[in-house]
Design a protein around this motif. Structure first.
Motif, PDB file in Angstrom:
ATOM      1  N   MET A 290     -10.650   8.102  10.401  1.00 56.06           N
ATOM      2  CA  MET A 290     -11.164   7.168  11.033  1.00 56.06           C
ATOM      3  C   MET A 290     -10.183   6.056  10.760  1.00 56.06           C
ATOM      4  O   MET A 290      -9.632   5.066  11.916  1.00 56.06           O
ATOM      5  N   LEU A 291     -10.406   5.712   9.475  1.00 52.49           N
ATOM      6  CA  LEU A 291      -9.426   4.381   9.034  1.00 52.49           C
ATOM      7  C   LEU A 291      -8.645   4.307   8.883  1.00 52.49           C
ATOM      8  O   LEU A 291      -7.646   3.666   9.622  1.00 52.49           O
ATOM      9  N   THR A 292      -7.252   5.454   9.378  1.00 51.66           N
ATOM     10  CA  THR A 292      -6.603   5.481   9.770  1.00 51.66           C
ATOM     11  C   THR A 292      -6.113   5.285  11.138  1.00 51.66           C
ATOM     12  O   THR A 292      -5.216   4.402  11.449  1.00 51.66           O
ATOM     13  N   PHE A 293      -7.462   5.782  12.321  1.00 52.44           N
ATOM     14  CA  PHE A 293      -6.872   5.618  13.697  1.00 52.44           C
ATOM     15  C   PHE A 293      -7.196   3.677  13.139  1.00 52.44           C
ATOM     16  O   PHE A 293      -6.397   3.332  14.750  1.00 52.44           O
ATOM     17  N   GLU A 294      -7.570   3.129  12.639  1.00 51.05           N
ATOM     18  CA  GLU A 294      -8.543   1.793  12.539  1.00 51.05           C
ATOM     19  C   GLU A 294      -6.862   0.920  11.724  1.00 51.05           C
ATOM     20  O   GLU A 294      -7.135  -0.635  12.170  1.00 51.05           O
ATOM     21  N   ARG A 295      -6.216   1.885  11.163  1.00 51.27           N
ATOM     22  CA  ARG A 295      -4.508   1.162  10.544  1.00 51.27           C
ATOM     23  C   ARG A 295      -5.594   0.690   9.364  1.00 51.27           C
ATOM     24  O   ARG A 295      -4.448  -0.508   8.831  1.00 51.27           O
ATOM     25  N   VAL A 296      -6.237   0.702   9.060  1.00 51.21           N
ATOM     26  CA  VAL A 296      -6.660   0.081   8.093  1.00 51.21           C
ATOM     27  C   VAL A 296      -5.821   0.141   6.523  1.00 51.21           C
ATOM     28  O   VAL A 296      -5.146  -0.286   6.047  1.00 51.21           O
ATOM     29  N   PRO A 297      -5.385   1.601   6.498  1.00 50.33           N
ATOM     30  CA  PRO A 297      -4.392   1.946   4.650  1.00 50.33           C
ATOM     31  C   PRO A 297      -2.757   1.366   5.615  1.00 50.33           C
ATOM     32  O   PRO A 297      -2.155  -0.042   4.397  1.00 50.33           O
ATOM     33  N   GLN A 298      -3.010   0.551   6.823  1.00 49.84           N
ATOM     34  CA  GLN A 298      -1.646   0.523   6.902  1.00 49.84           C
ATOM     35  C   GLN A 298      -1.537  -1.679   6.407  1.00 49.84           C
ATOM     36  O   GLN A 298      -0.929  -2.212   5.746  1.00 49.84           O
ATOM     37  N   THR A 299      -2.673  -2.111   7.061  1.00 50.07           N
ATOM     38  CA  THR A 299      -3.284  -3.189   7.044  1.00 50.07           C
ATOM     39  C   THR A 299      -3.754  -3.603   5.541  1.00 50.07           C
ATOM     40  O   THR A 299      -2.464  -5.011   4.655  1.00 50.07           O
ATOM     41  N   ILE A 300      -4.226  -3.067   4.427  1.00 53.75           N
ATOM     42  CA  ILE A 300      -4.366  -2.355   2.798  1.00 53.75           C
ATOM     43  C   ILE A 300      -2.737  -2.853   2.213  1.00 53.75           C
ATOM     44  O   ILE A 300      -2.536  -3.677   1.648  1.00 53.75           O
ATOM     45  N   GLY A 301      -1.777  -1.856   2.638  1.00 54.32           N
ATOM     46  CA  GLY A 301      -0.287  -1.874   1.746  1.00 54.32           C
ATOM     47  C   GLY A 301       0.371  -3.236   2.591  1.00 54.32           C
ATOM     48  O   GLY A 301       0.852  -2.984   1.403  1.00 54.32           O
ATOM     49  N   GLU A 302       0.036  -3.585   3.903  1.00 51.56           N
ATOM     50  CA  GLU A 302       0.466  -4.426   3.516  1.00 51.56           C
ATOM     51  C   GLU A 302       0.291  -5.897   3.184  1.00 51.56           C
ATOM     52  O   GLU A 302       1.689  -6.564   2.949  1.00 51.56           O
ATOM     53  N   ALA A 303      -0.808  -6.369   2.632  1.00 51.66           N
ATOM     54  CA  ALA A 303      -1.355  -7.347   2.136  1.00 51.66           C
ATOM     55  C   ALA A 303      -1.079  -6.878   0.504  1.00 51.66           C
ATOM     56  O   ALA A 303      -0.829  -8.002  -0.419  1.00 51.66           O
ATOM     57  N   MET A 304      -0.450  -5.917   0.262  1.00 50.98           N
ATOM     58  CA  MET A 304      -0.584  -5.918  -1.024  1.00 50.98           C
ATOM     59  C   MET A 304       0.528  -5.749  -1.414  1.00 50.98           C
ATOM     60  O   MET A 304       1.117  -6.574  -2.852  1.00 50.98           O
ATOM     61  N   LEU A 305       1.190  -4.992  -0.964  1.00 52.74           N
ATOM     62  CA  LEU A 305       2.795  -5.387  -0.541  1.00 52.74           C
ATOM     63  C   LEU A 305       3.168  -6.483  -0.875  1.00 52.74           C
ATOM     64  O   LEU A 305       3.971  -7.436  -1.628  1.00 52.74           O
ATOM     65  N   ALA A 306       2.588  -7.869   0.125  1.00 50.04           N
ATOM     66  CA  ALA A 306       2.905  -9.023   0.429  1.00 50.04           C
ATOM     67  C   ALA A 306       1.962 -10.240  -1.467  1.00 50.04           C
ATOM     68  O   ALA A 306       3.335 -11.091  -2.019  1.00 50.04           O
ATOM     69  N   ALA A 307       1.492  -9.163  -2.075  1.00 47.84           N
ATOM     70  CA  ALA A 307       0.295  -9.863  -2.918  1.00 47.84           C
ATOM     71  C   ALA A 307       1.734  -9.545  -4.855  1.00 47.84           C
ATOM     72  O   ALA A 307       2.051 -10.643  -4.727  1.00 47.84           O
ATOM     73  N   SER A 308       2.641  -8.597  -4.134  1.00 52.65           N
ATOM     74  CA  SER A 308       3.258  -8.246  -5.218  1.00 52.65           C
ATOM     75  C   SER A 308       4.474  -7.490  -5.722  1.00 52.65           C
ATOM     76  O   SER A 308       4.394  -6.162  -4.285  1.00 52.65           O
ATOM     77  N   ASP A 309       5.410  -7.508  -5.505  1.00 50.03           N
ATOM     78  CA  ASP A 309       6.463  -6.162  -5.832  1.00 50.03           C
ATOM     79  C   ASP A 309       6.790  -5.741  -7.280  1.00 50.03           C
ATOM     80  O   ASP A 309       7.416  -4.993  -6.876  1.00 50.03           O
ATOM     81  N   ASP A 310       6.198  -6.040  -8.188  1.00 43.65           N
ATOM     82  CA  ASP A 310       6.188  -5.004  -9.303  1.00 43.65           C
ATOM     83  C   ASP A 310       5.195  -4.370  -9.541  1.00 43.65           C
ATOM     84  O   ASP A 310       4.294  -4.183  -9.291  1.00 43.65           O
ATOM     85  N   PRO A 311       6.053  -3.213 -10.066  1.00 39.45           N
ATOM     86  CA  PRO A 311       5.099  -1.588 -10.075  1.00 39.45           C
ATOM     87  C   PRO A 311       4.101  -1.893 -10.468  1.00 39.45           C
ATOM     88  O   PRO A 311       3.071  -0.987 -10.218  1.00 39.45           O
ATOM     89  N   ARG A 312       4.450  -2.677 -11.814  1.00 39.27           N
ATOM     90  CA  ARG A 312       2.357  -2.545 -13.045  1.00 39.27           C
ATOM     91  C   ARG A 312       1.869  -3.474 -12.529  1.00 39.27           C
ATOM     92  O   ARG A 312       0.900  -2.838 -12.430  1.00 39.27           O
ATOM     93  N   ILE A 313       2.272  -4.374 -11.786  1.00 34.46           N
ATOM     94  CA  ILE A 313       1.106  -5.061 -11.313  1.00 34.46           C
ATOM     95  C   ILE A 313       0.544  -4.624 -10.023  1.00 34.46           C
ATOM     96  O   ILE A 313      -0.833  -4.873 -10.501  1.00 34.46           O
ATOM     97  N   MET A 314       1.387  -4.057  -9.465  1.00 30.42           N
ATOM     98  CA  MET A 314       0.463  -3.169  -8.921  1.00 30.42           C
ATOM     99  C   MET A 314      -0.498  -2.286  -8.896  1.00 30.42           C
ATOM    100  O   MET A 314      -1.169  -2.088  -8.633  1.00 30.42           O
ATOM    101  N   LEU A 315      -0.062  -1.382 -10.519  1.00 35.19           N
ATOM    102  CA  LEU A 315      -0.620  -0.591 -10.478  1.00 35.19           C
ATOM    103  C   LEU A 315      -2.183  -0.921 -11.212  1.00 35.19           C
ATOM    104  O   LEU A 315      -3.668  -0.675 -11.389  1.00 35.19           O
ATOM    105  N   VAL A 316      -2.016  -2.040 -11.915  1.00 34.77           N
ATOM    106  CA  VAL A 316      -3.148  -2.774 -12.546  1.00 34.77           C
ATOM    107  C   VAL A 316      -3.797  -4.054 -11.024  1.00 34.77           C
ATOM    108  O   VAL A 316      -5.301  -3.086 -11.001  1.00 34.77           O
ATOM    109  N   LEU A 317      -3.422  -4.205 -10.277  1.00 32.84           N
ATOM    110  CA  LEU A 317      -4.293  -4.362  -9.259  1.00 32.84           C
ATOM    111  C   LEU A 317      -5.120  -3.185  -8.790  1.00 32.84           C
ATOM    112  O   LEU A 317      -6.046  -3.458  -8.609  1.00 32.84           O
ATOM    113  N   ILE A 318      -4.518  -2.177  -8.455  1.00 35.49           N
ATOM    114  CA  ILE A 318      -4.838  -0.340  -7.531  1.00 35.49           C
ATOM    115  C   ILE A 318      -6.381  -0.279  -8.245  1.00 35.49           C
ATOM    116  O   ILE A 318      -6.722   0.221  -8.261  1.00 35.49           O
ATOM    117  N   SER A 319      -5.688  -0.448  -9.557  1.00 32.24           N
ATOM    118  CA  SER A 319      -6.866   0.667 -11.439  1.00 32.24           C
ATOM    119  C   SER A 319      -7.942  -0.867 -11.163  1.00 32.24           C
ATOM    120  O   SER A 319      -9.632  -0.594 -10.859  1.00 32.24           O
TER     121      SER A 319
END
Length: 422
Positions: A290-319
């Protein structure tokens, strides 16, 4: 519609409904009000979410843990752990951690480990002068080592939903699991010394260490057998689980300590636990669709990638997201829903899937000991009759230990990848 579902999700969580039923009910509600989705397609998605050969490993490893507890192996491992730690400050508390580490290779389940040790070790720790709230908190915290050492059920589920090699996840989790145990033992040493709990024993042991080690050897060898067998291509993870059941059954026959009623109870417990996991798995498959049908993962992914492109910071954010979500949502559901959702983000930044998986599983299970809905916390508090507020006050130092280990795994990727890629 998504806003309504989000509000309903939070409200139902607060009411305490099982996470599997919440996900399934909200998915059905979405399908009823979304004309673009056929009912038949939804039903197929629910069914196919549980139709995978690797998932056979889940009930088989759960059964391995259940049989282990009645086979006599647990008692022998506990004797060995007590002998190894007797000269340490807080010897029985240290034995608690070491026991969880040694038995992790046979149970793979935090709740099963916590229930067993709450019945066996907490009463003895209380007799030796440990506060019962501390004993309960330590037991719950050490139980979280089980999902981090092969064959952790969380690792299997993460590998399934993200299409990551389960064998590599098993191999990569060994060092983080042992590191987690070491950090907890160092912390316990200083806590016990500060409070003068259970000082070191200097008298010679009544039982030699050698025979005790031989008694604990079956539990120590099983994860090695699983890892070597999978990495050498001798068997798949599901076949490894079947081998683990046969391995444990052999020792039931050798030791002859398990009765037929106990074996029957182990089978019933396995059935109950597996049913709960499969329900969450089916419901999360539908919810994720259902979330994929509503493009929720893509929207979240684009927002997170816009926030940082540093792998370590991204893992901290995900954690951080997993940690907050884990306060309210059970770890299995987090793995099944958020694991694949963040995968495009981590892949886009070149983060090793094994590192991502191990950090994710570690943080997802941390929610098991945090109020208000920690499942491991409830298991231990129910058995030991410790109140949730007292447990929460005692457990926070070990929560900090887990966060420290998670930070190390993020900043030093080789800790979780070098064994996986040998």
């Amino acid at each position: 519609m998504l806003l309504f579902i989000g509000i309903a999700f939070v409200a139902l969580l607060i009411l305490g409904l099982p996470i599997g039923m919440i996900l399934l009910a909200l998915s059905v509600l979405y399908v009823l009000f979304e004309p673009a989705i056929m009912d038949l397609a939804f039903a197929q998605r629910v069914i196919t979410g549980t139709q995978s050969f690797p998932l056979l490993a889940v009930p088989l490893f759960i059964l391995t843990g259940e049989l282990m507890n009645i086979s006599g192996i647990t008692r022998r491992v506990m004797d060995f752990a007590a002998l190894v730690t007797r000269r340490m400050s807080g010897g029985l508390a240290q034995a608690n951690i070491l026991l969880s580490t040694l038995l992790a290779g046979m149970s793979g389940s935090a709740n099963g480990d916590a229930a067993m040790q709450s019945k066996i070790l907490v009463p003895e720790m209380t007799r030796r002068g440990y506060p019962i709230s501390y004993s309960a908190a330590l037991t719950a915290s050490s139980a979280l080592i089980a999902p981090m050492i092969p064959p952790g059920i969380g690792l299997i589920l993460f590998g399934f939903v993200t299409d990551t090699s389960i064998g590599r996840l098993f191999a990569g989790a060994i060092v983080p699991g042992l590191l987690l145990a070491a950090v907890m033992m160092v912390q316990t040493h200083f806590i016990a010394r500060r409070h003068h709990w259970d000082p070191p024993v200097t008298e010679p042991p009544a039982k030699p260490l050698g025979p005790a080690f031989i008694g604990a050897l079956p539990a120590i060898l099983l994860p090695i057998l699983i890892i070597v067998g999978i990495r050498m291509g001798i068997f798949t993870p599901s076949e490894a689980a079947a081998v683990a059941v046969l391995y444990t059954a052999v020792f039931i026959l050798i030791y002859r300590e398990a009765s037929l009623p106990q074996i029957g109870a182990a089978l019933r417990s396995t059935l109950t636990t597996t049913s709960a996991i499969i329900l969450v798995l089916a419901a999360s498959a539908a919810f994720s669709w259902m979330l994929t049908f509503e493009r929720v993962p893509q929207t979240i992914g684009e927002a997170m990638l816009a926030a940082s492109d540093d792998p370590r910071i991204m893992l901290v954010l995900i954690s951080a997201i997993i940690f907050v979500a884990g306060i309210f949502i059970e770890g299995t559901a987090l793995i099944l829903i958020l694991g694949p959702m963040f995968l495009p983000v981590t892949n886009g930044l070149g983060i090793d899937p094994v590192q991502y998986g191990i950090v994710f599983v570690l943080m997802a299970h941390l929610g098991g000991i945090t109020p208000p809905v920690g499942t491991v916390m409830f298991t231990v508090c129910t058995i030991t009759r410790v109140s949730i507020p007292n447990f929460a006050r005692a457990v926070w130092p070990y929560v900090l230990s887990y966060l420290f280990v998670a930070a190390l795994l993020i900043m030093l990727p080789f800790l979780s990848t070098w064994l996986a890629h040998l």
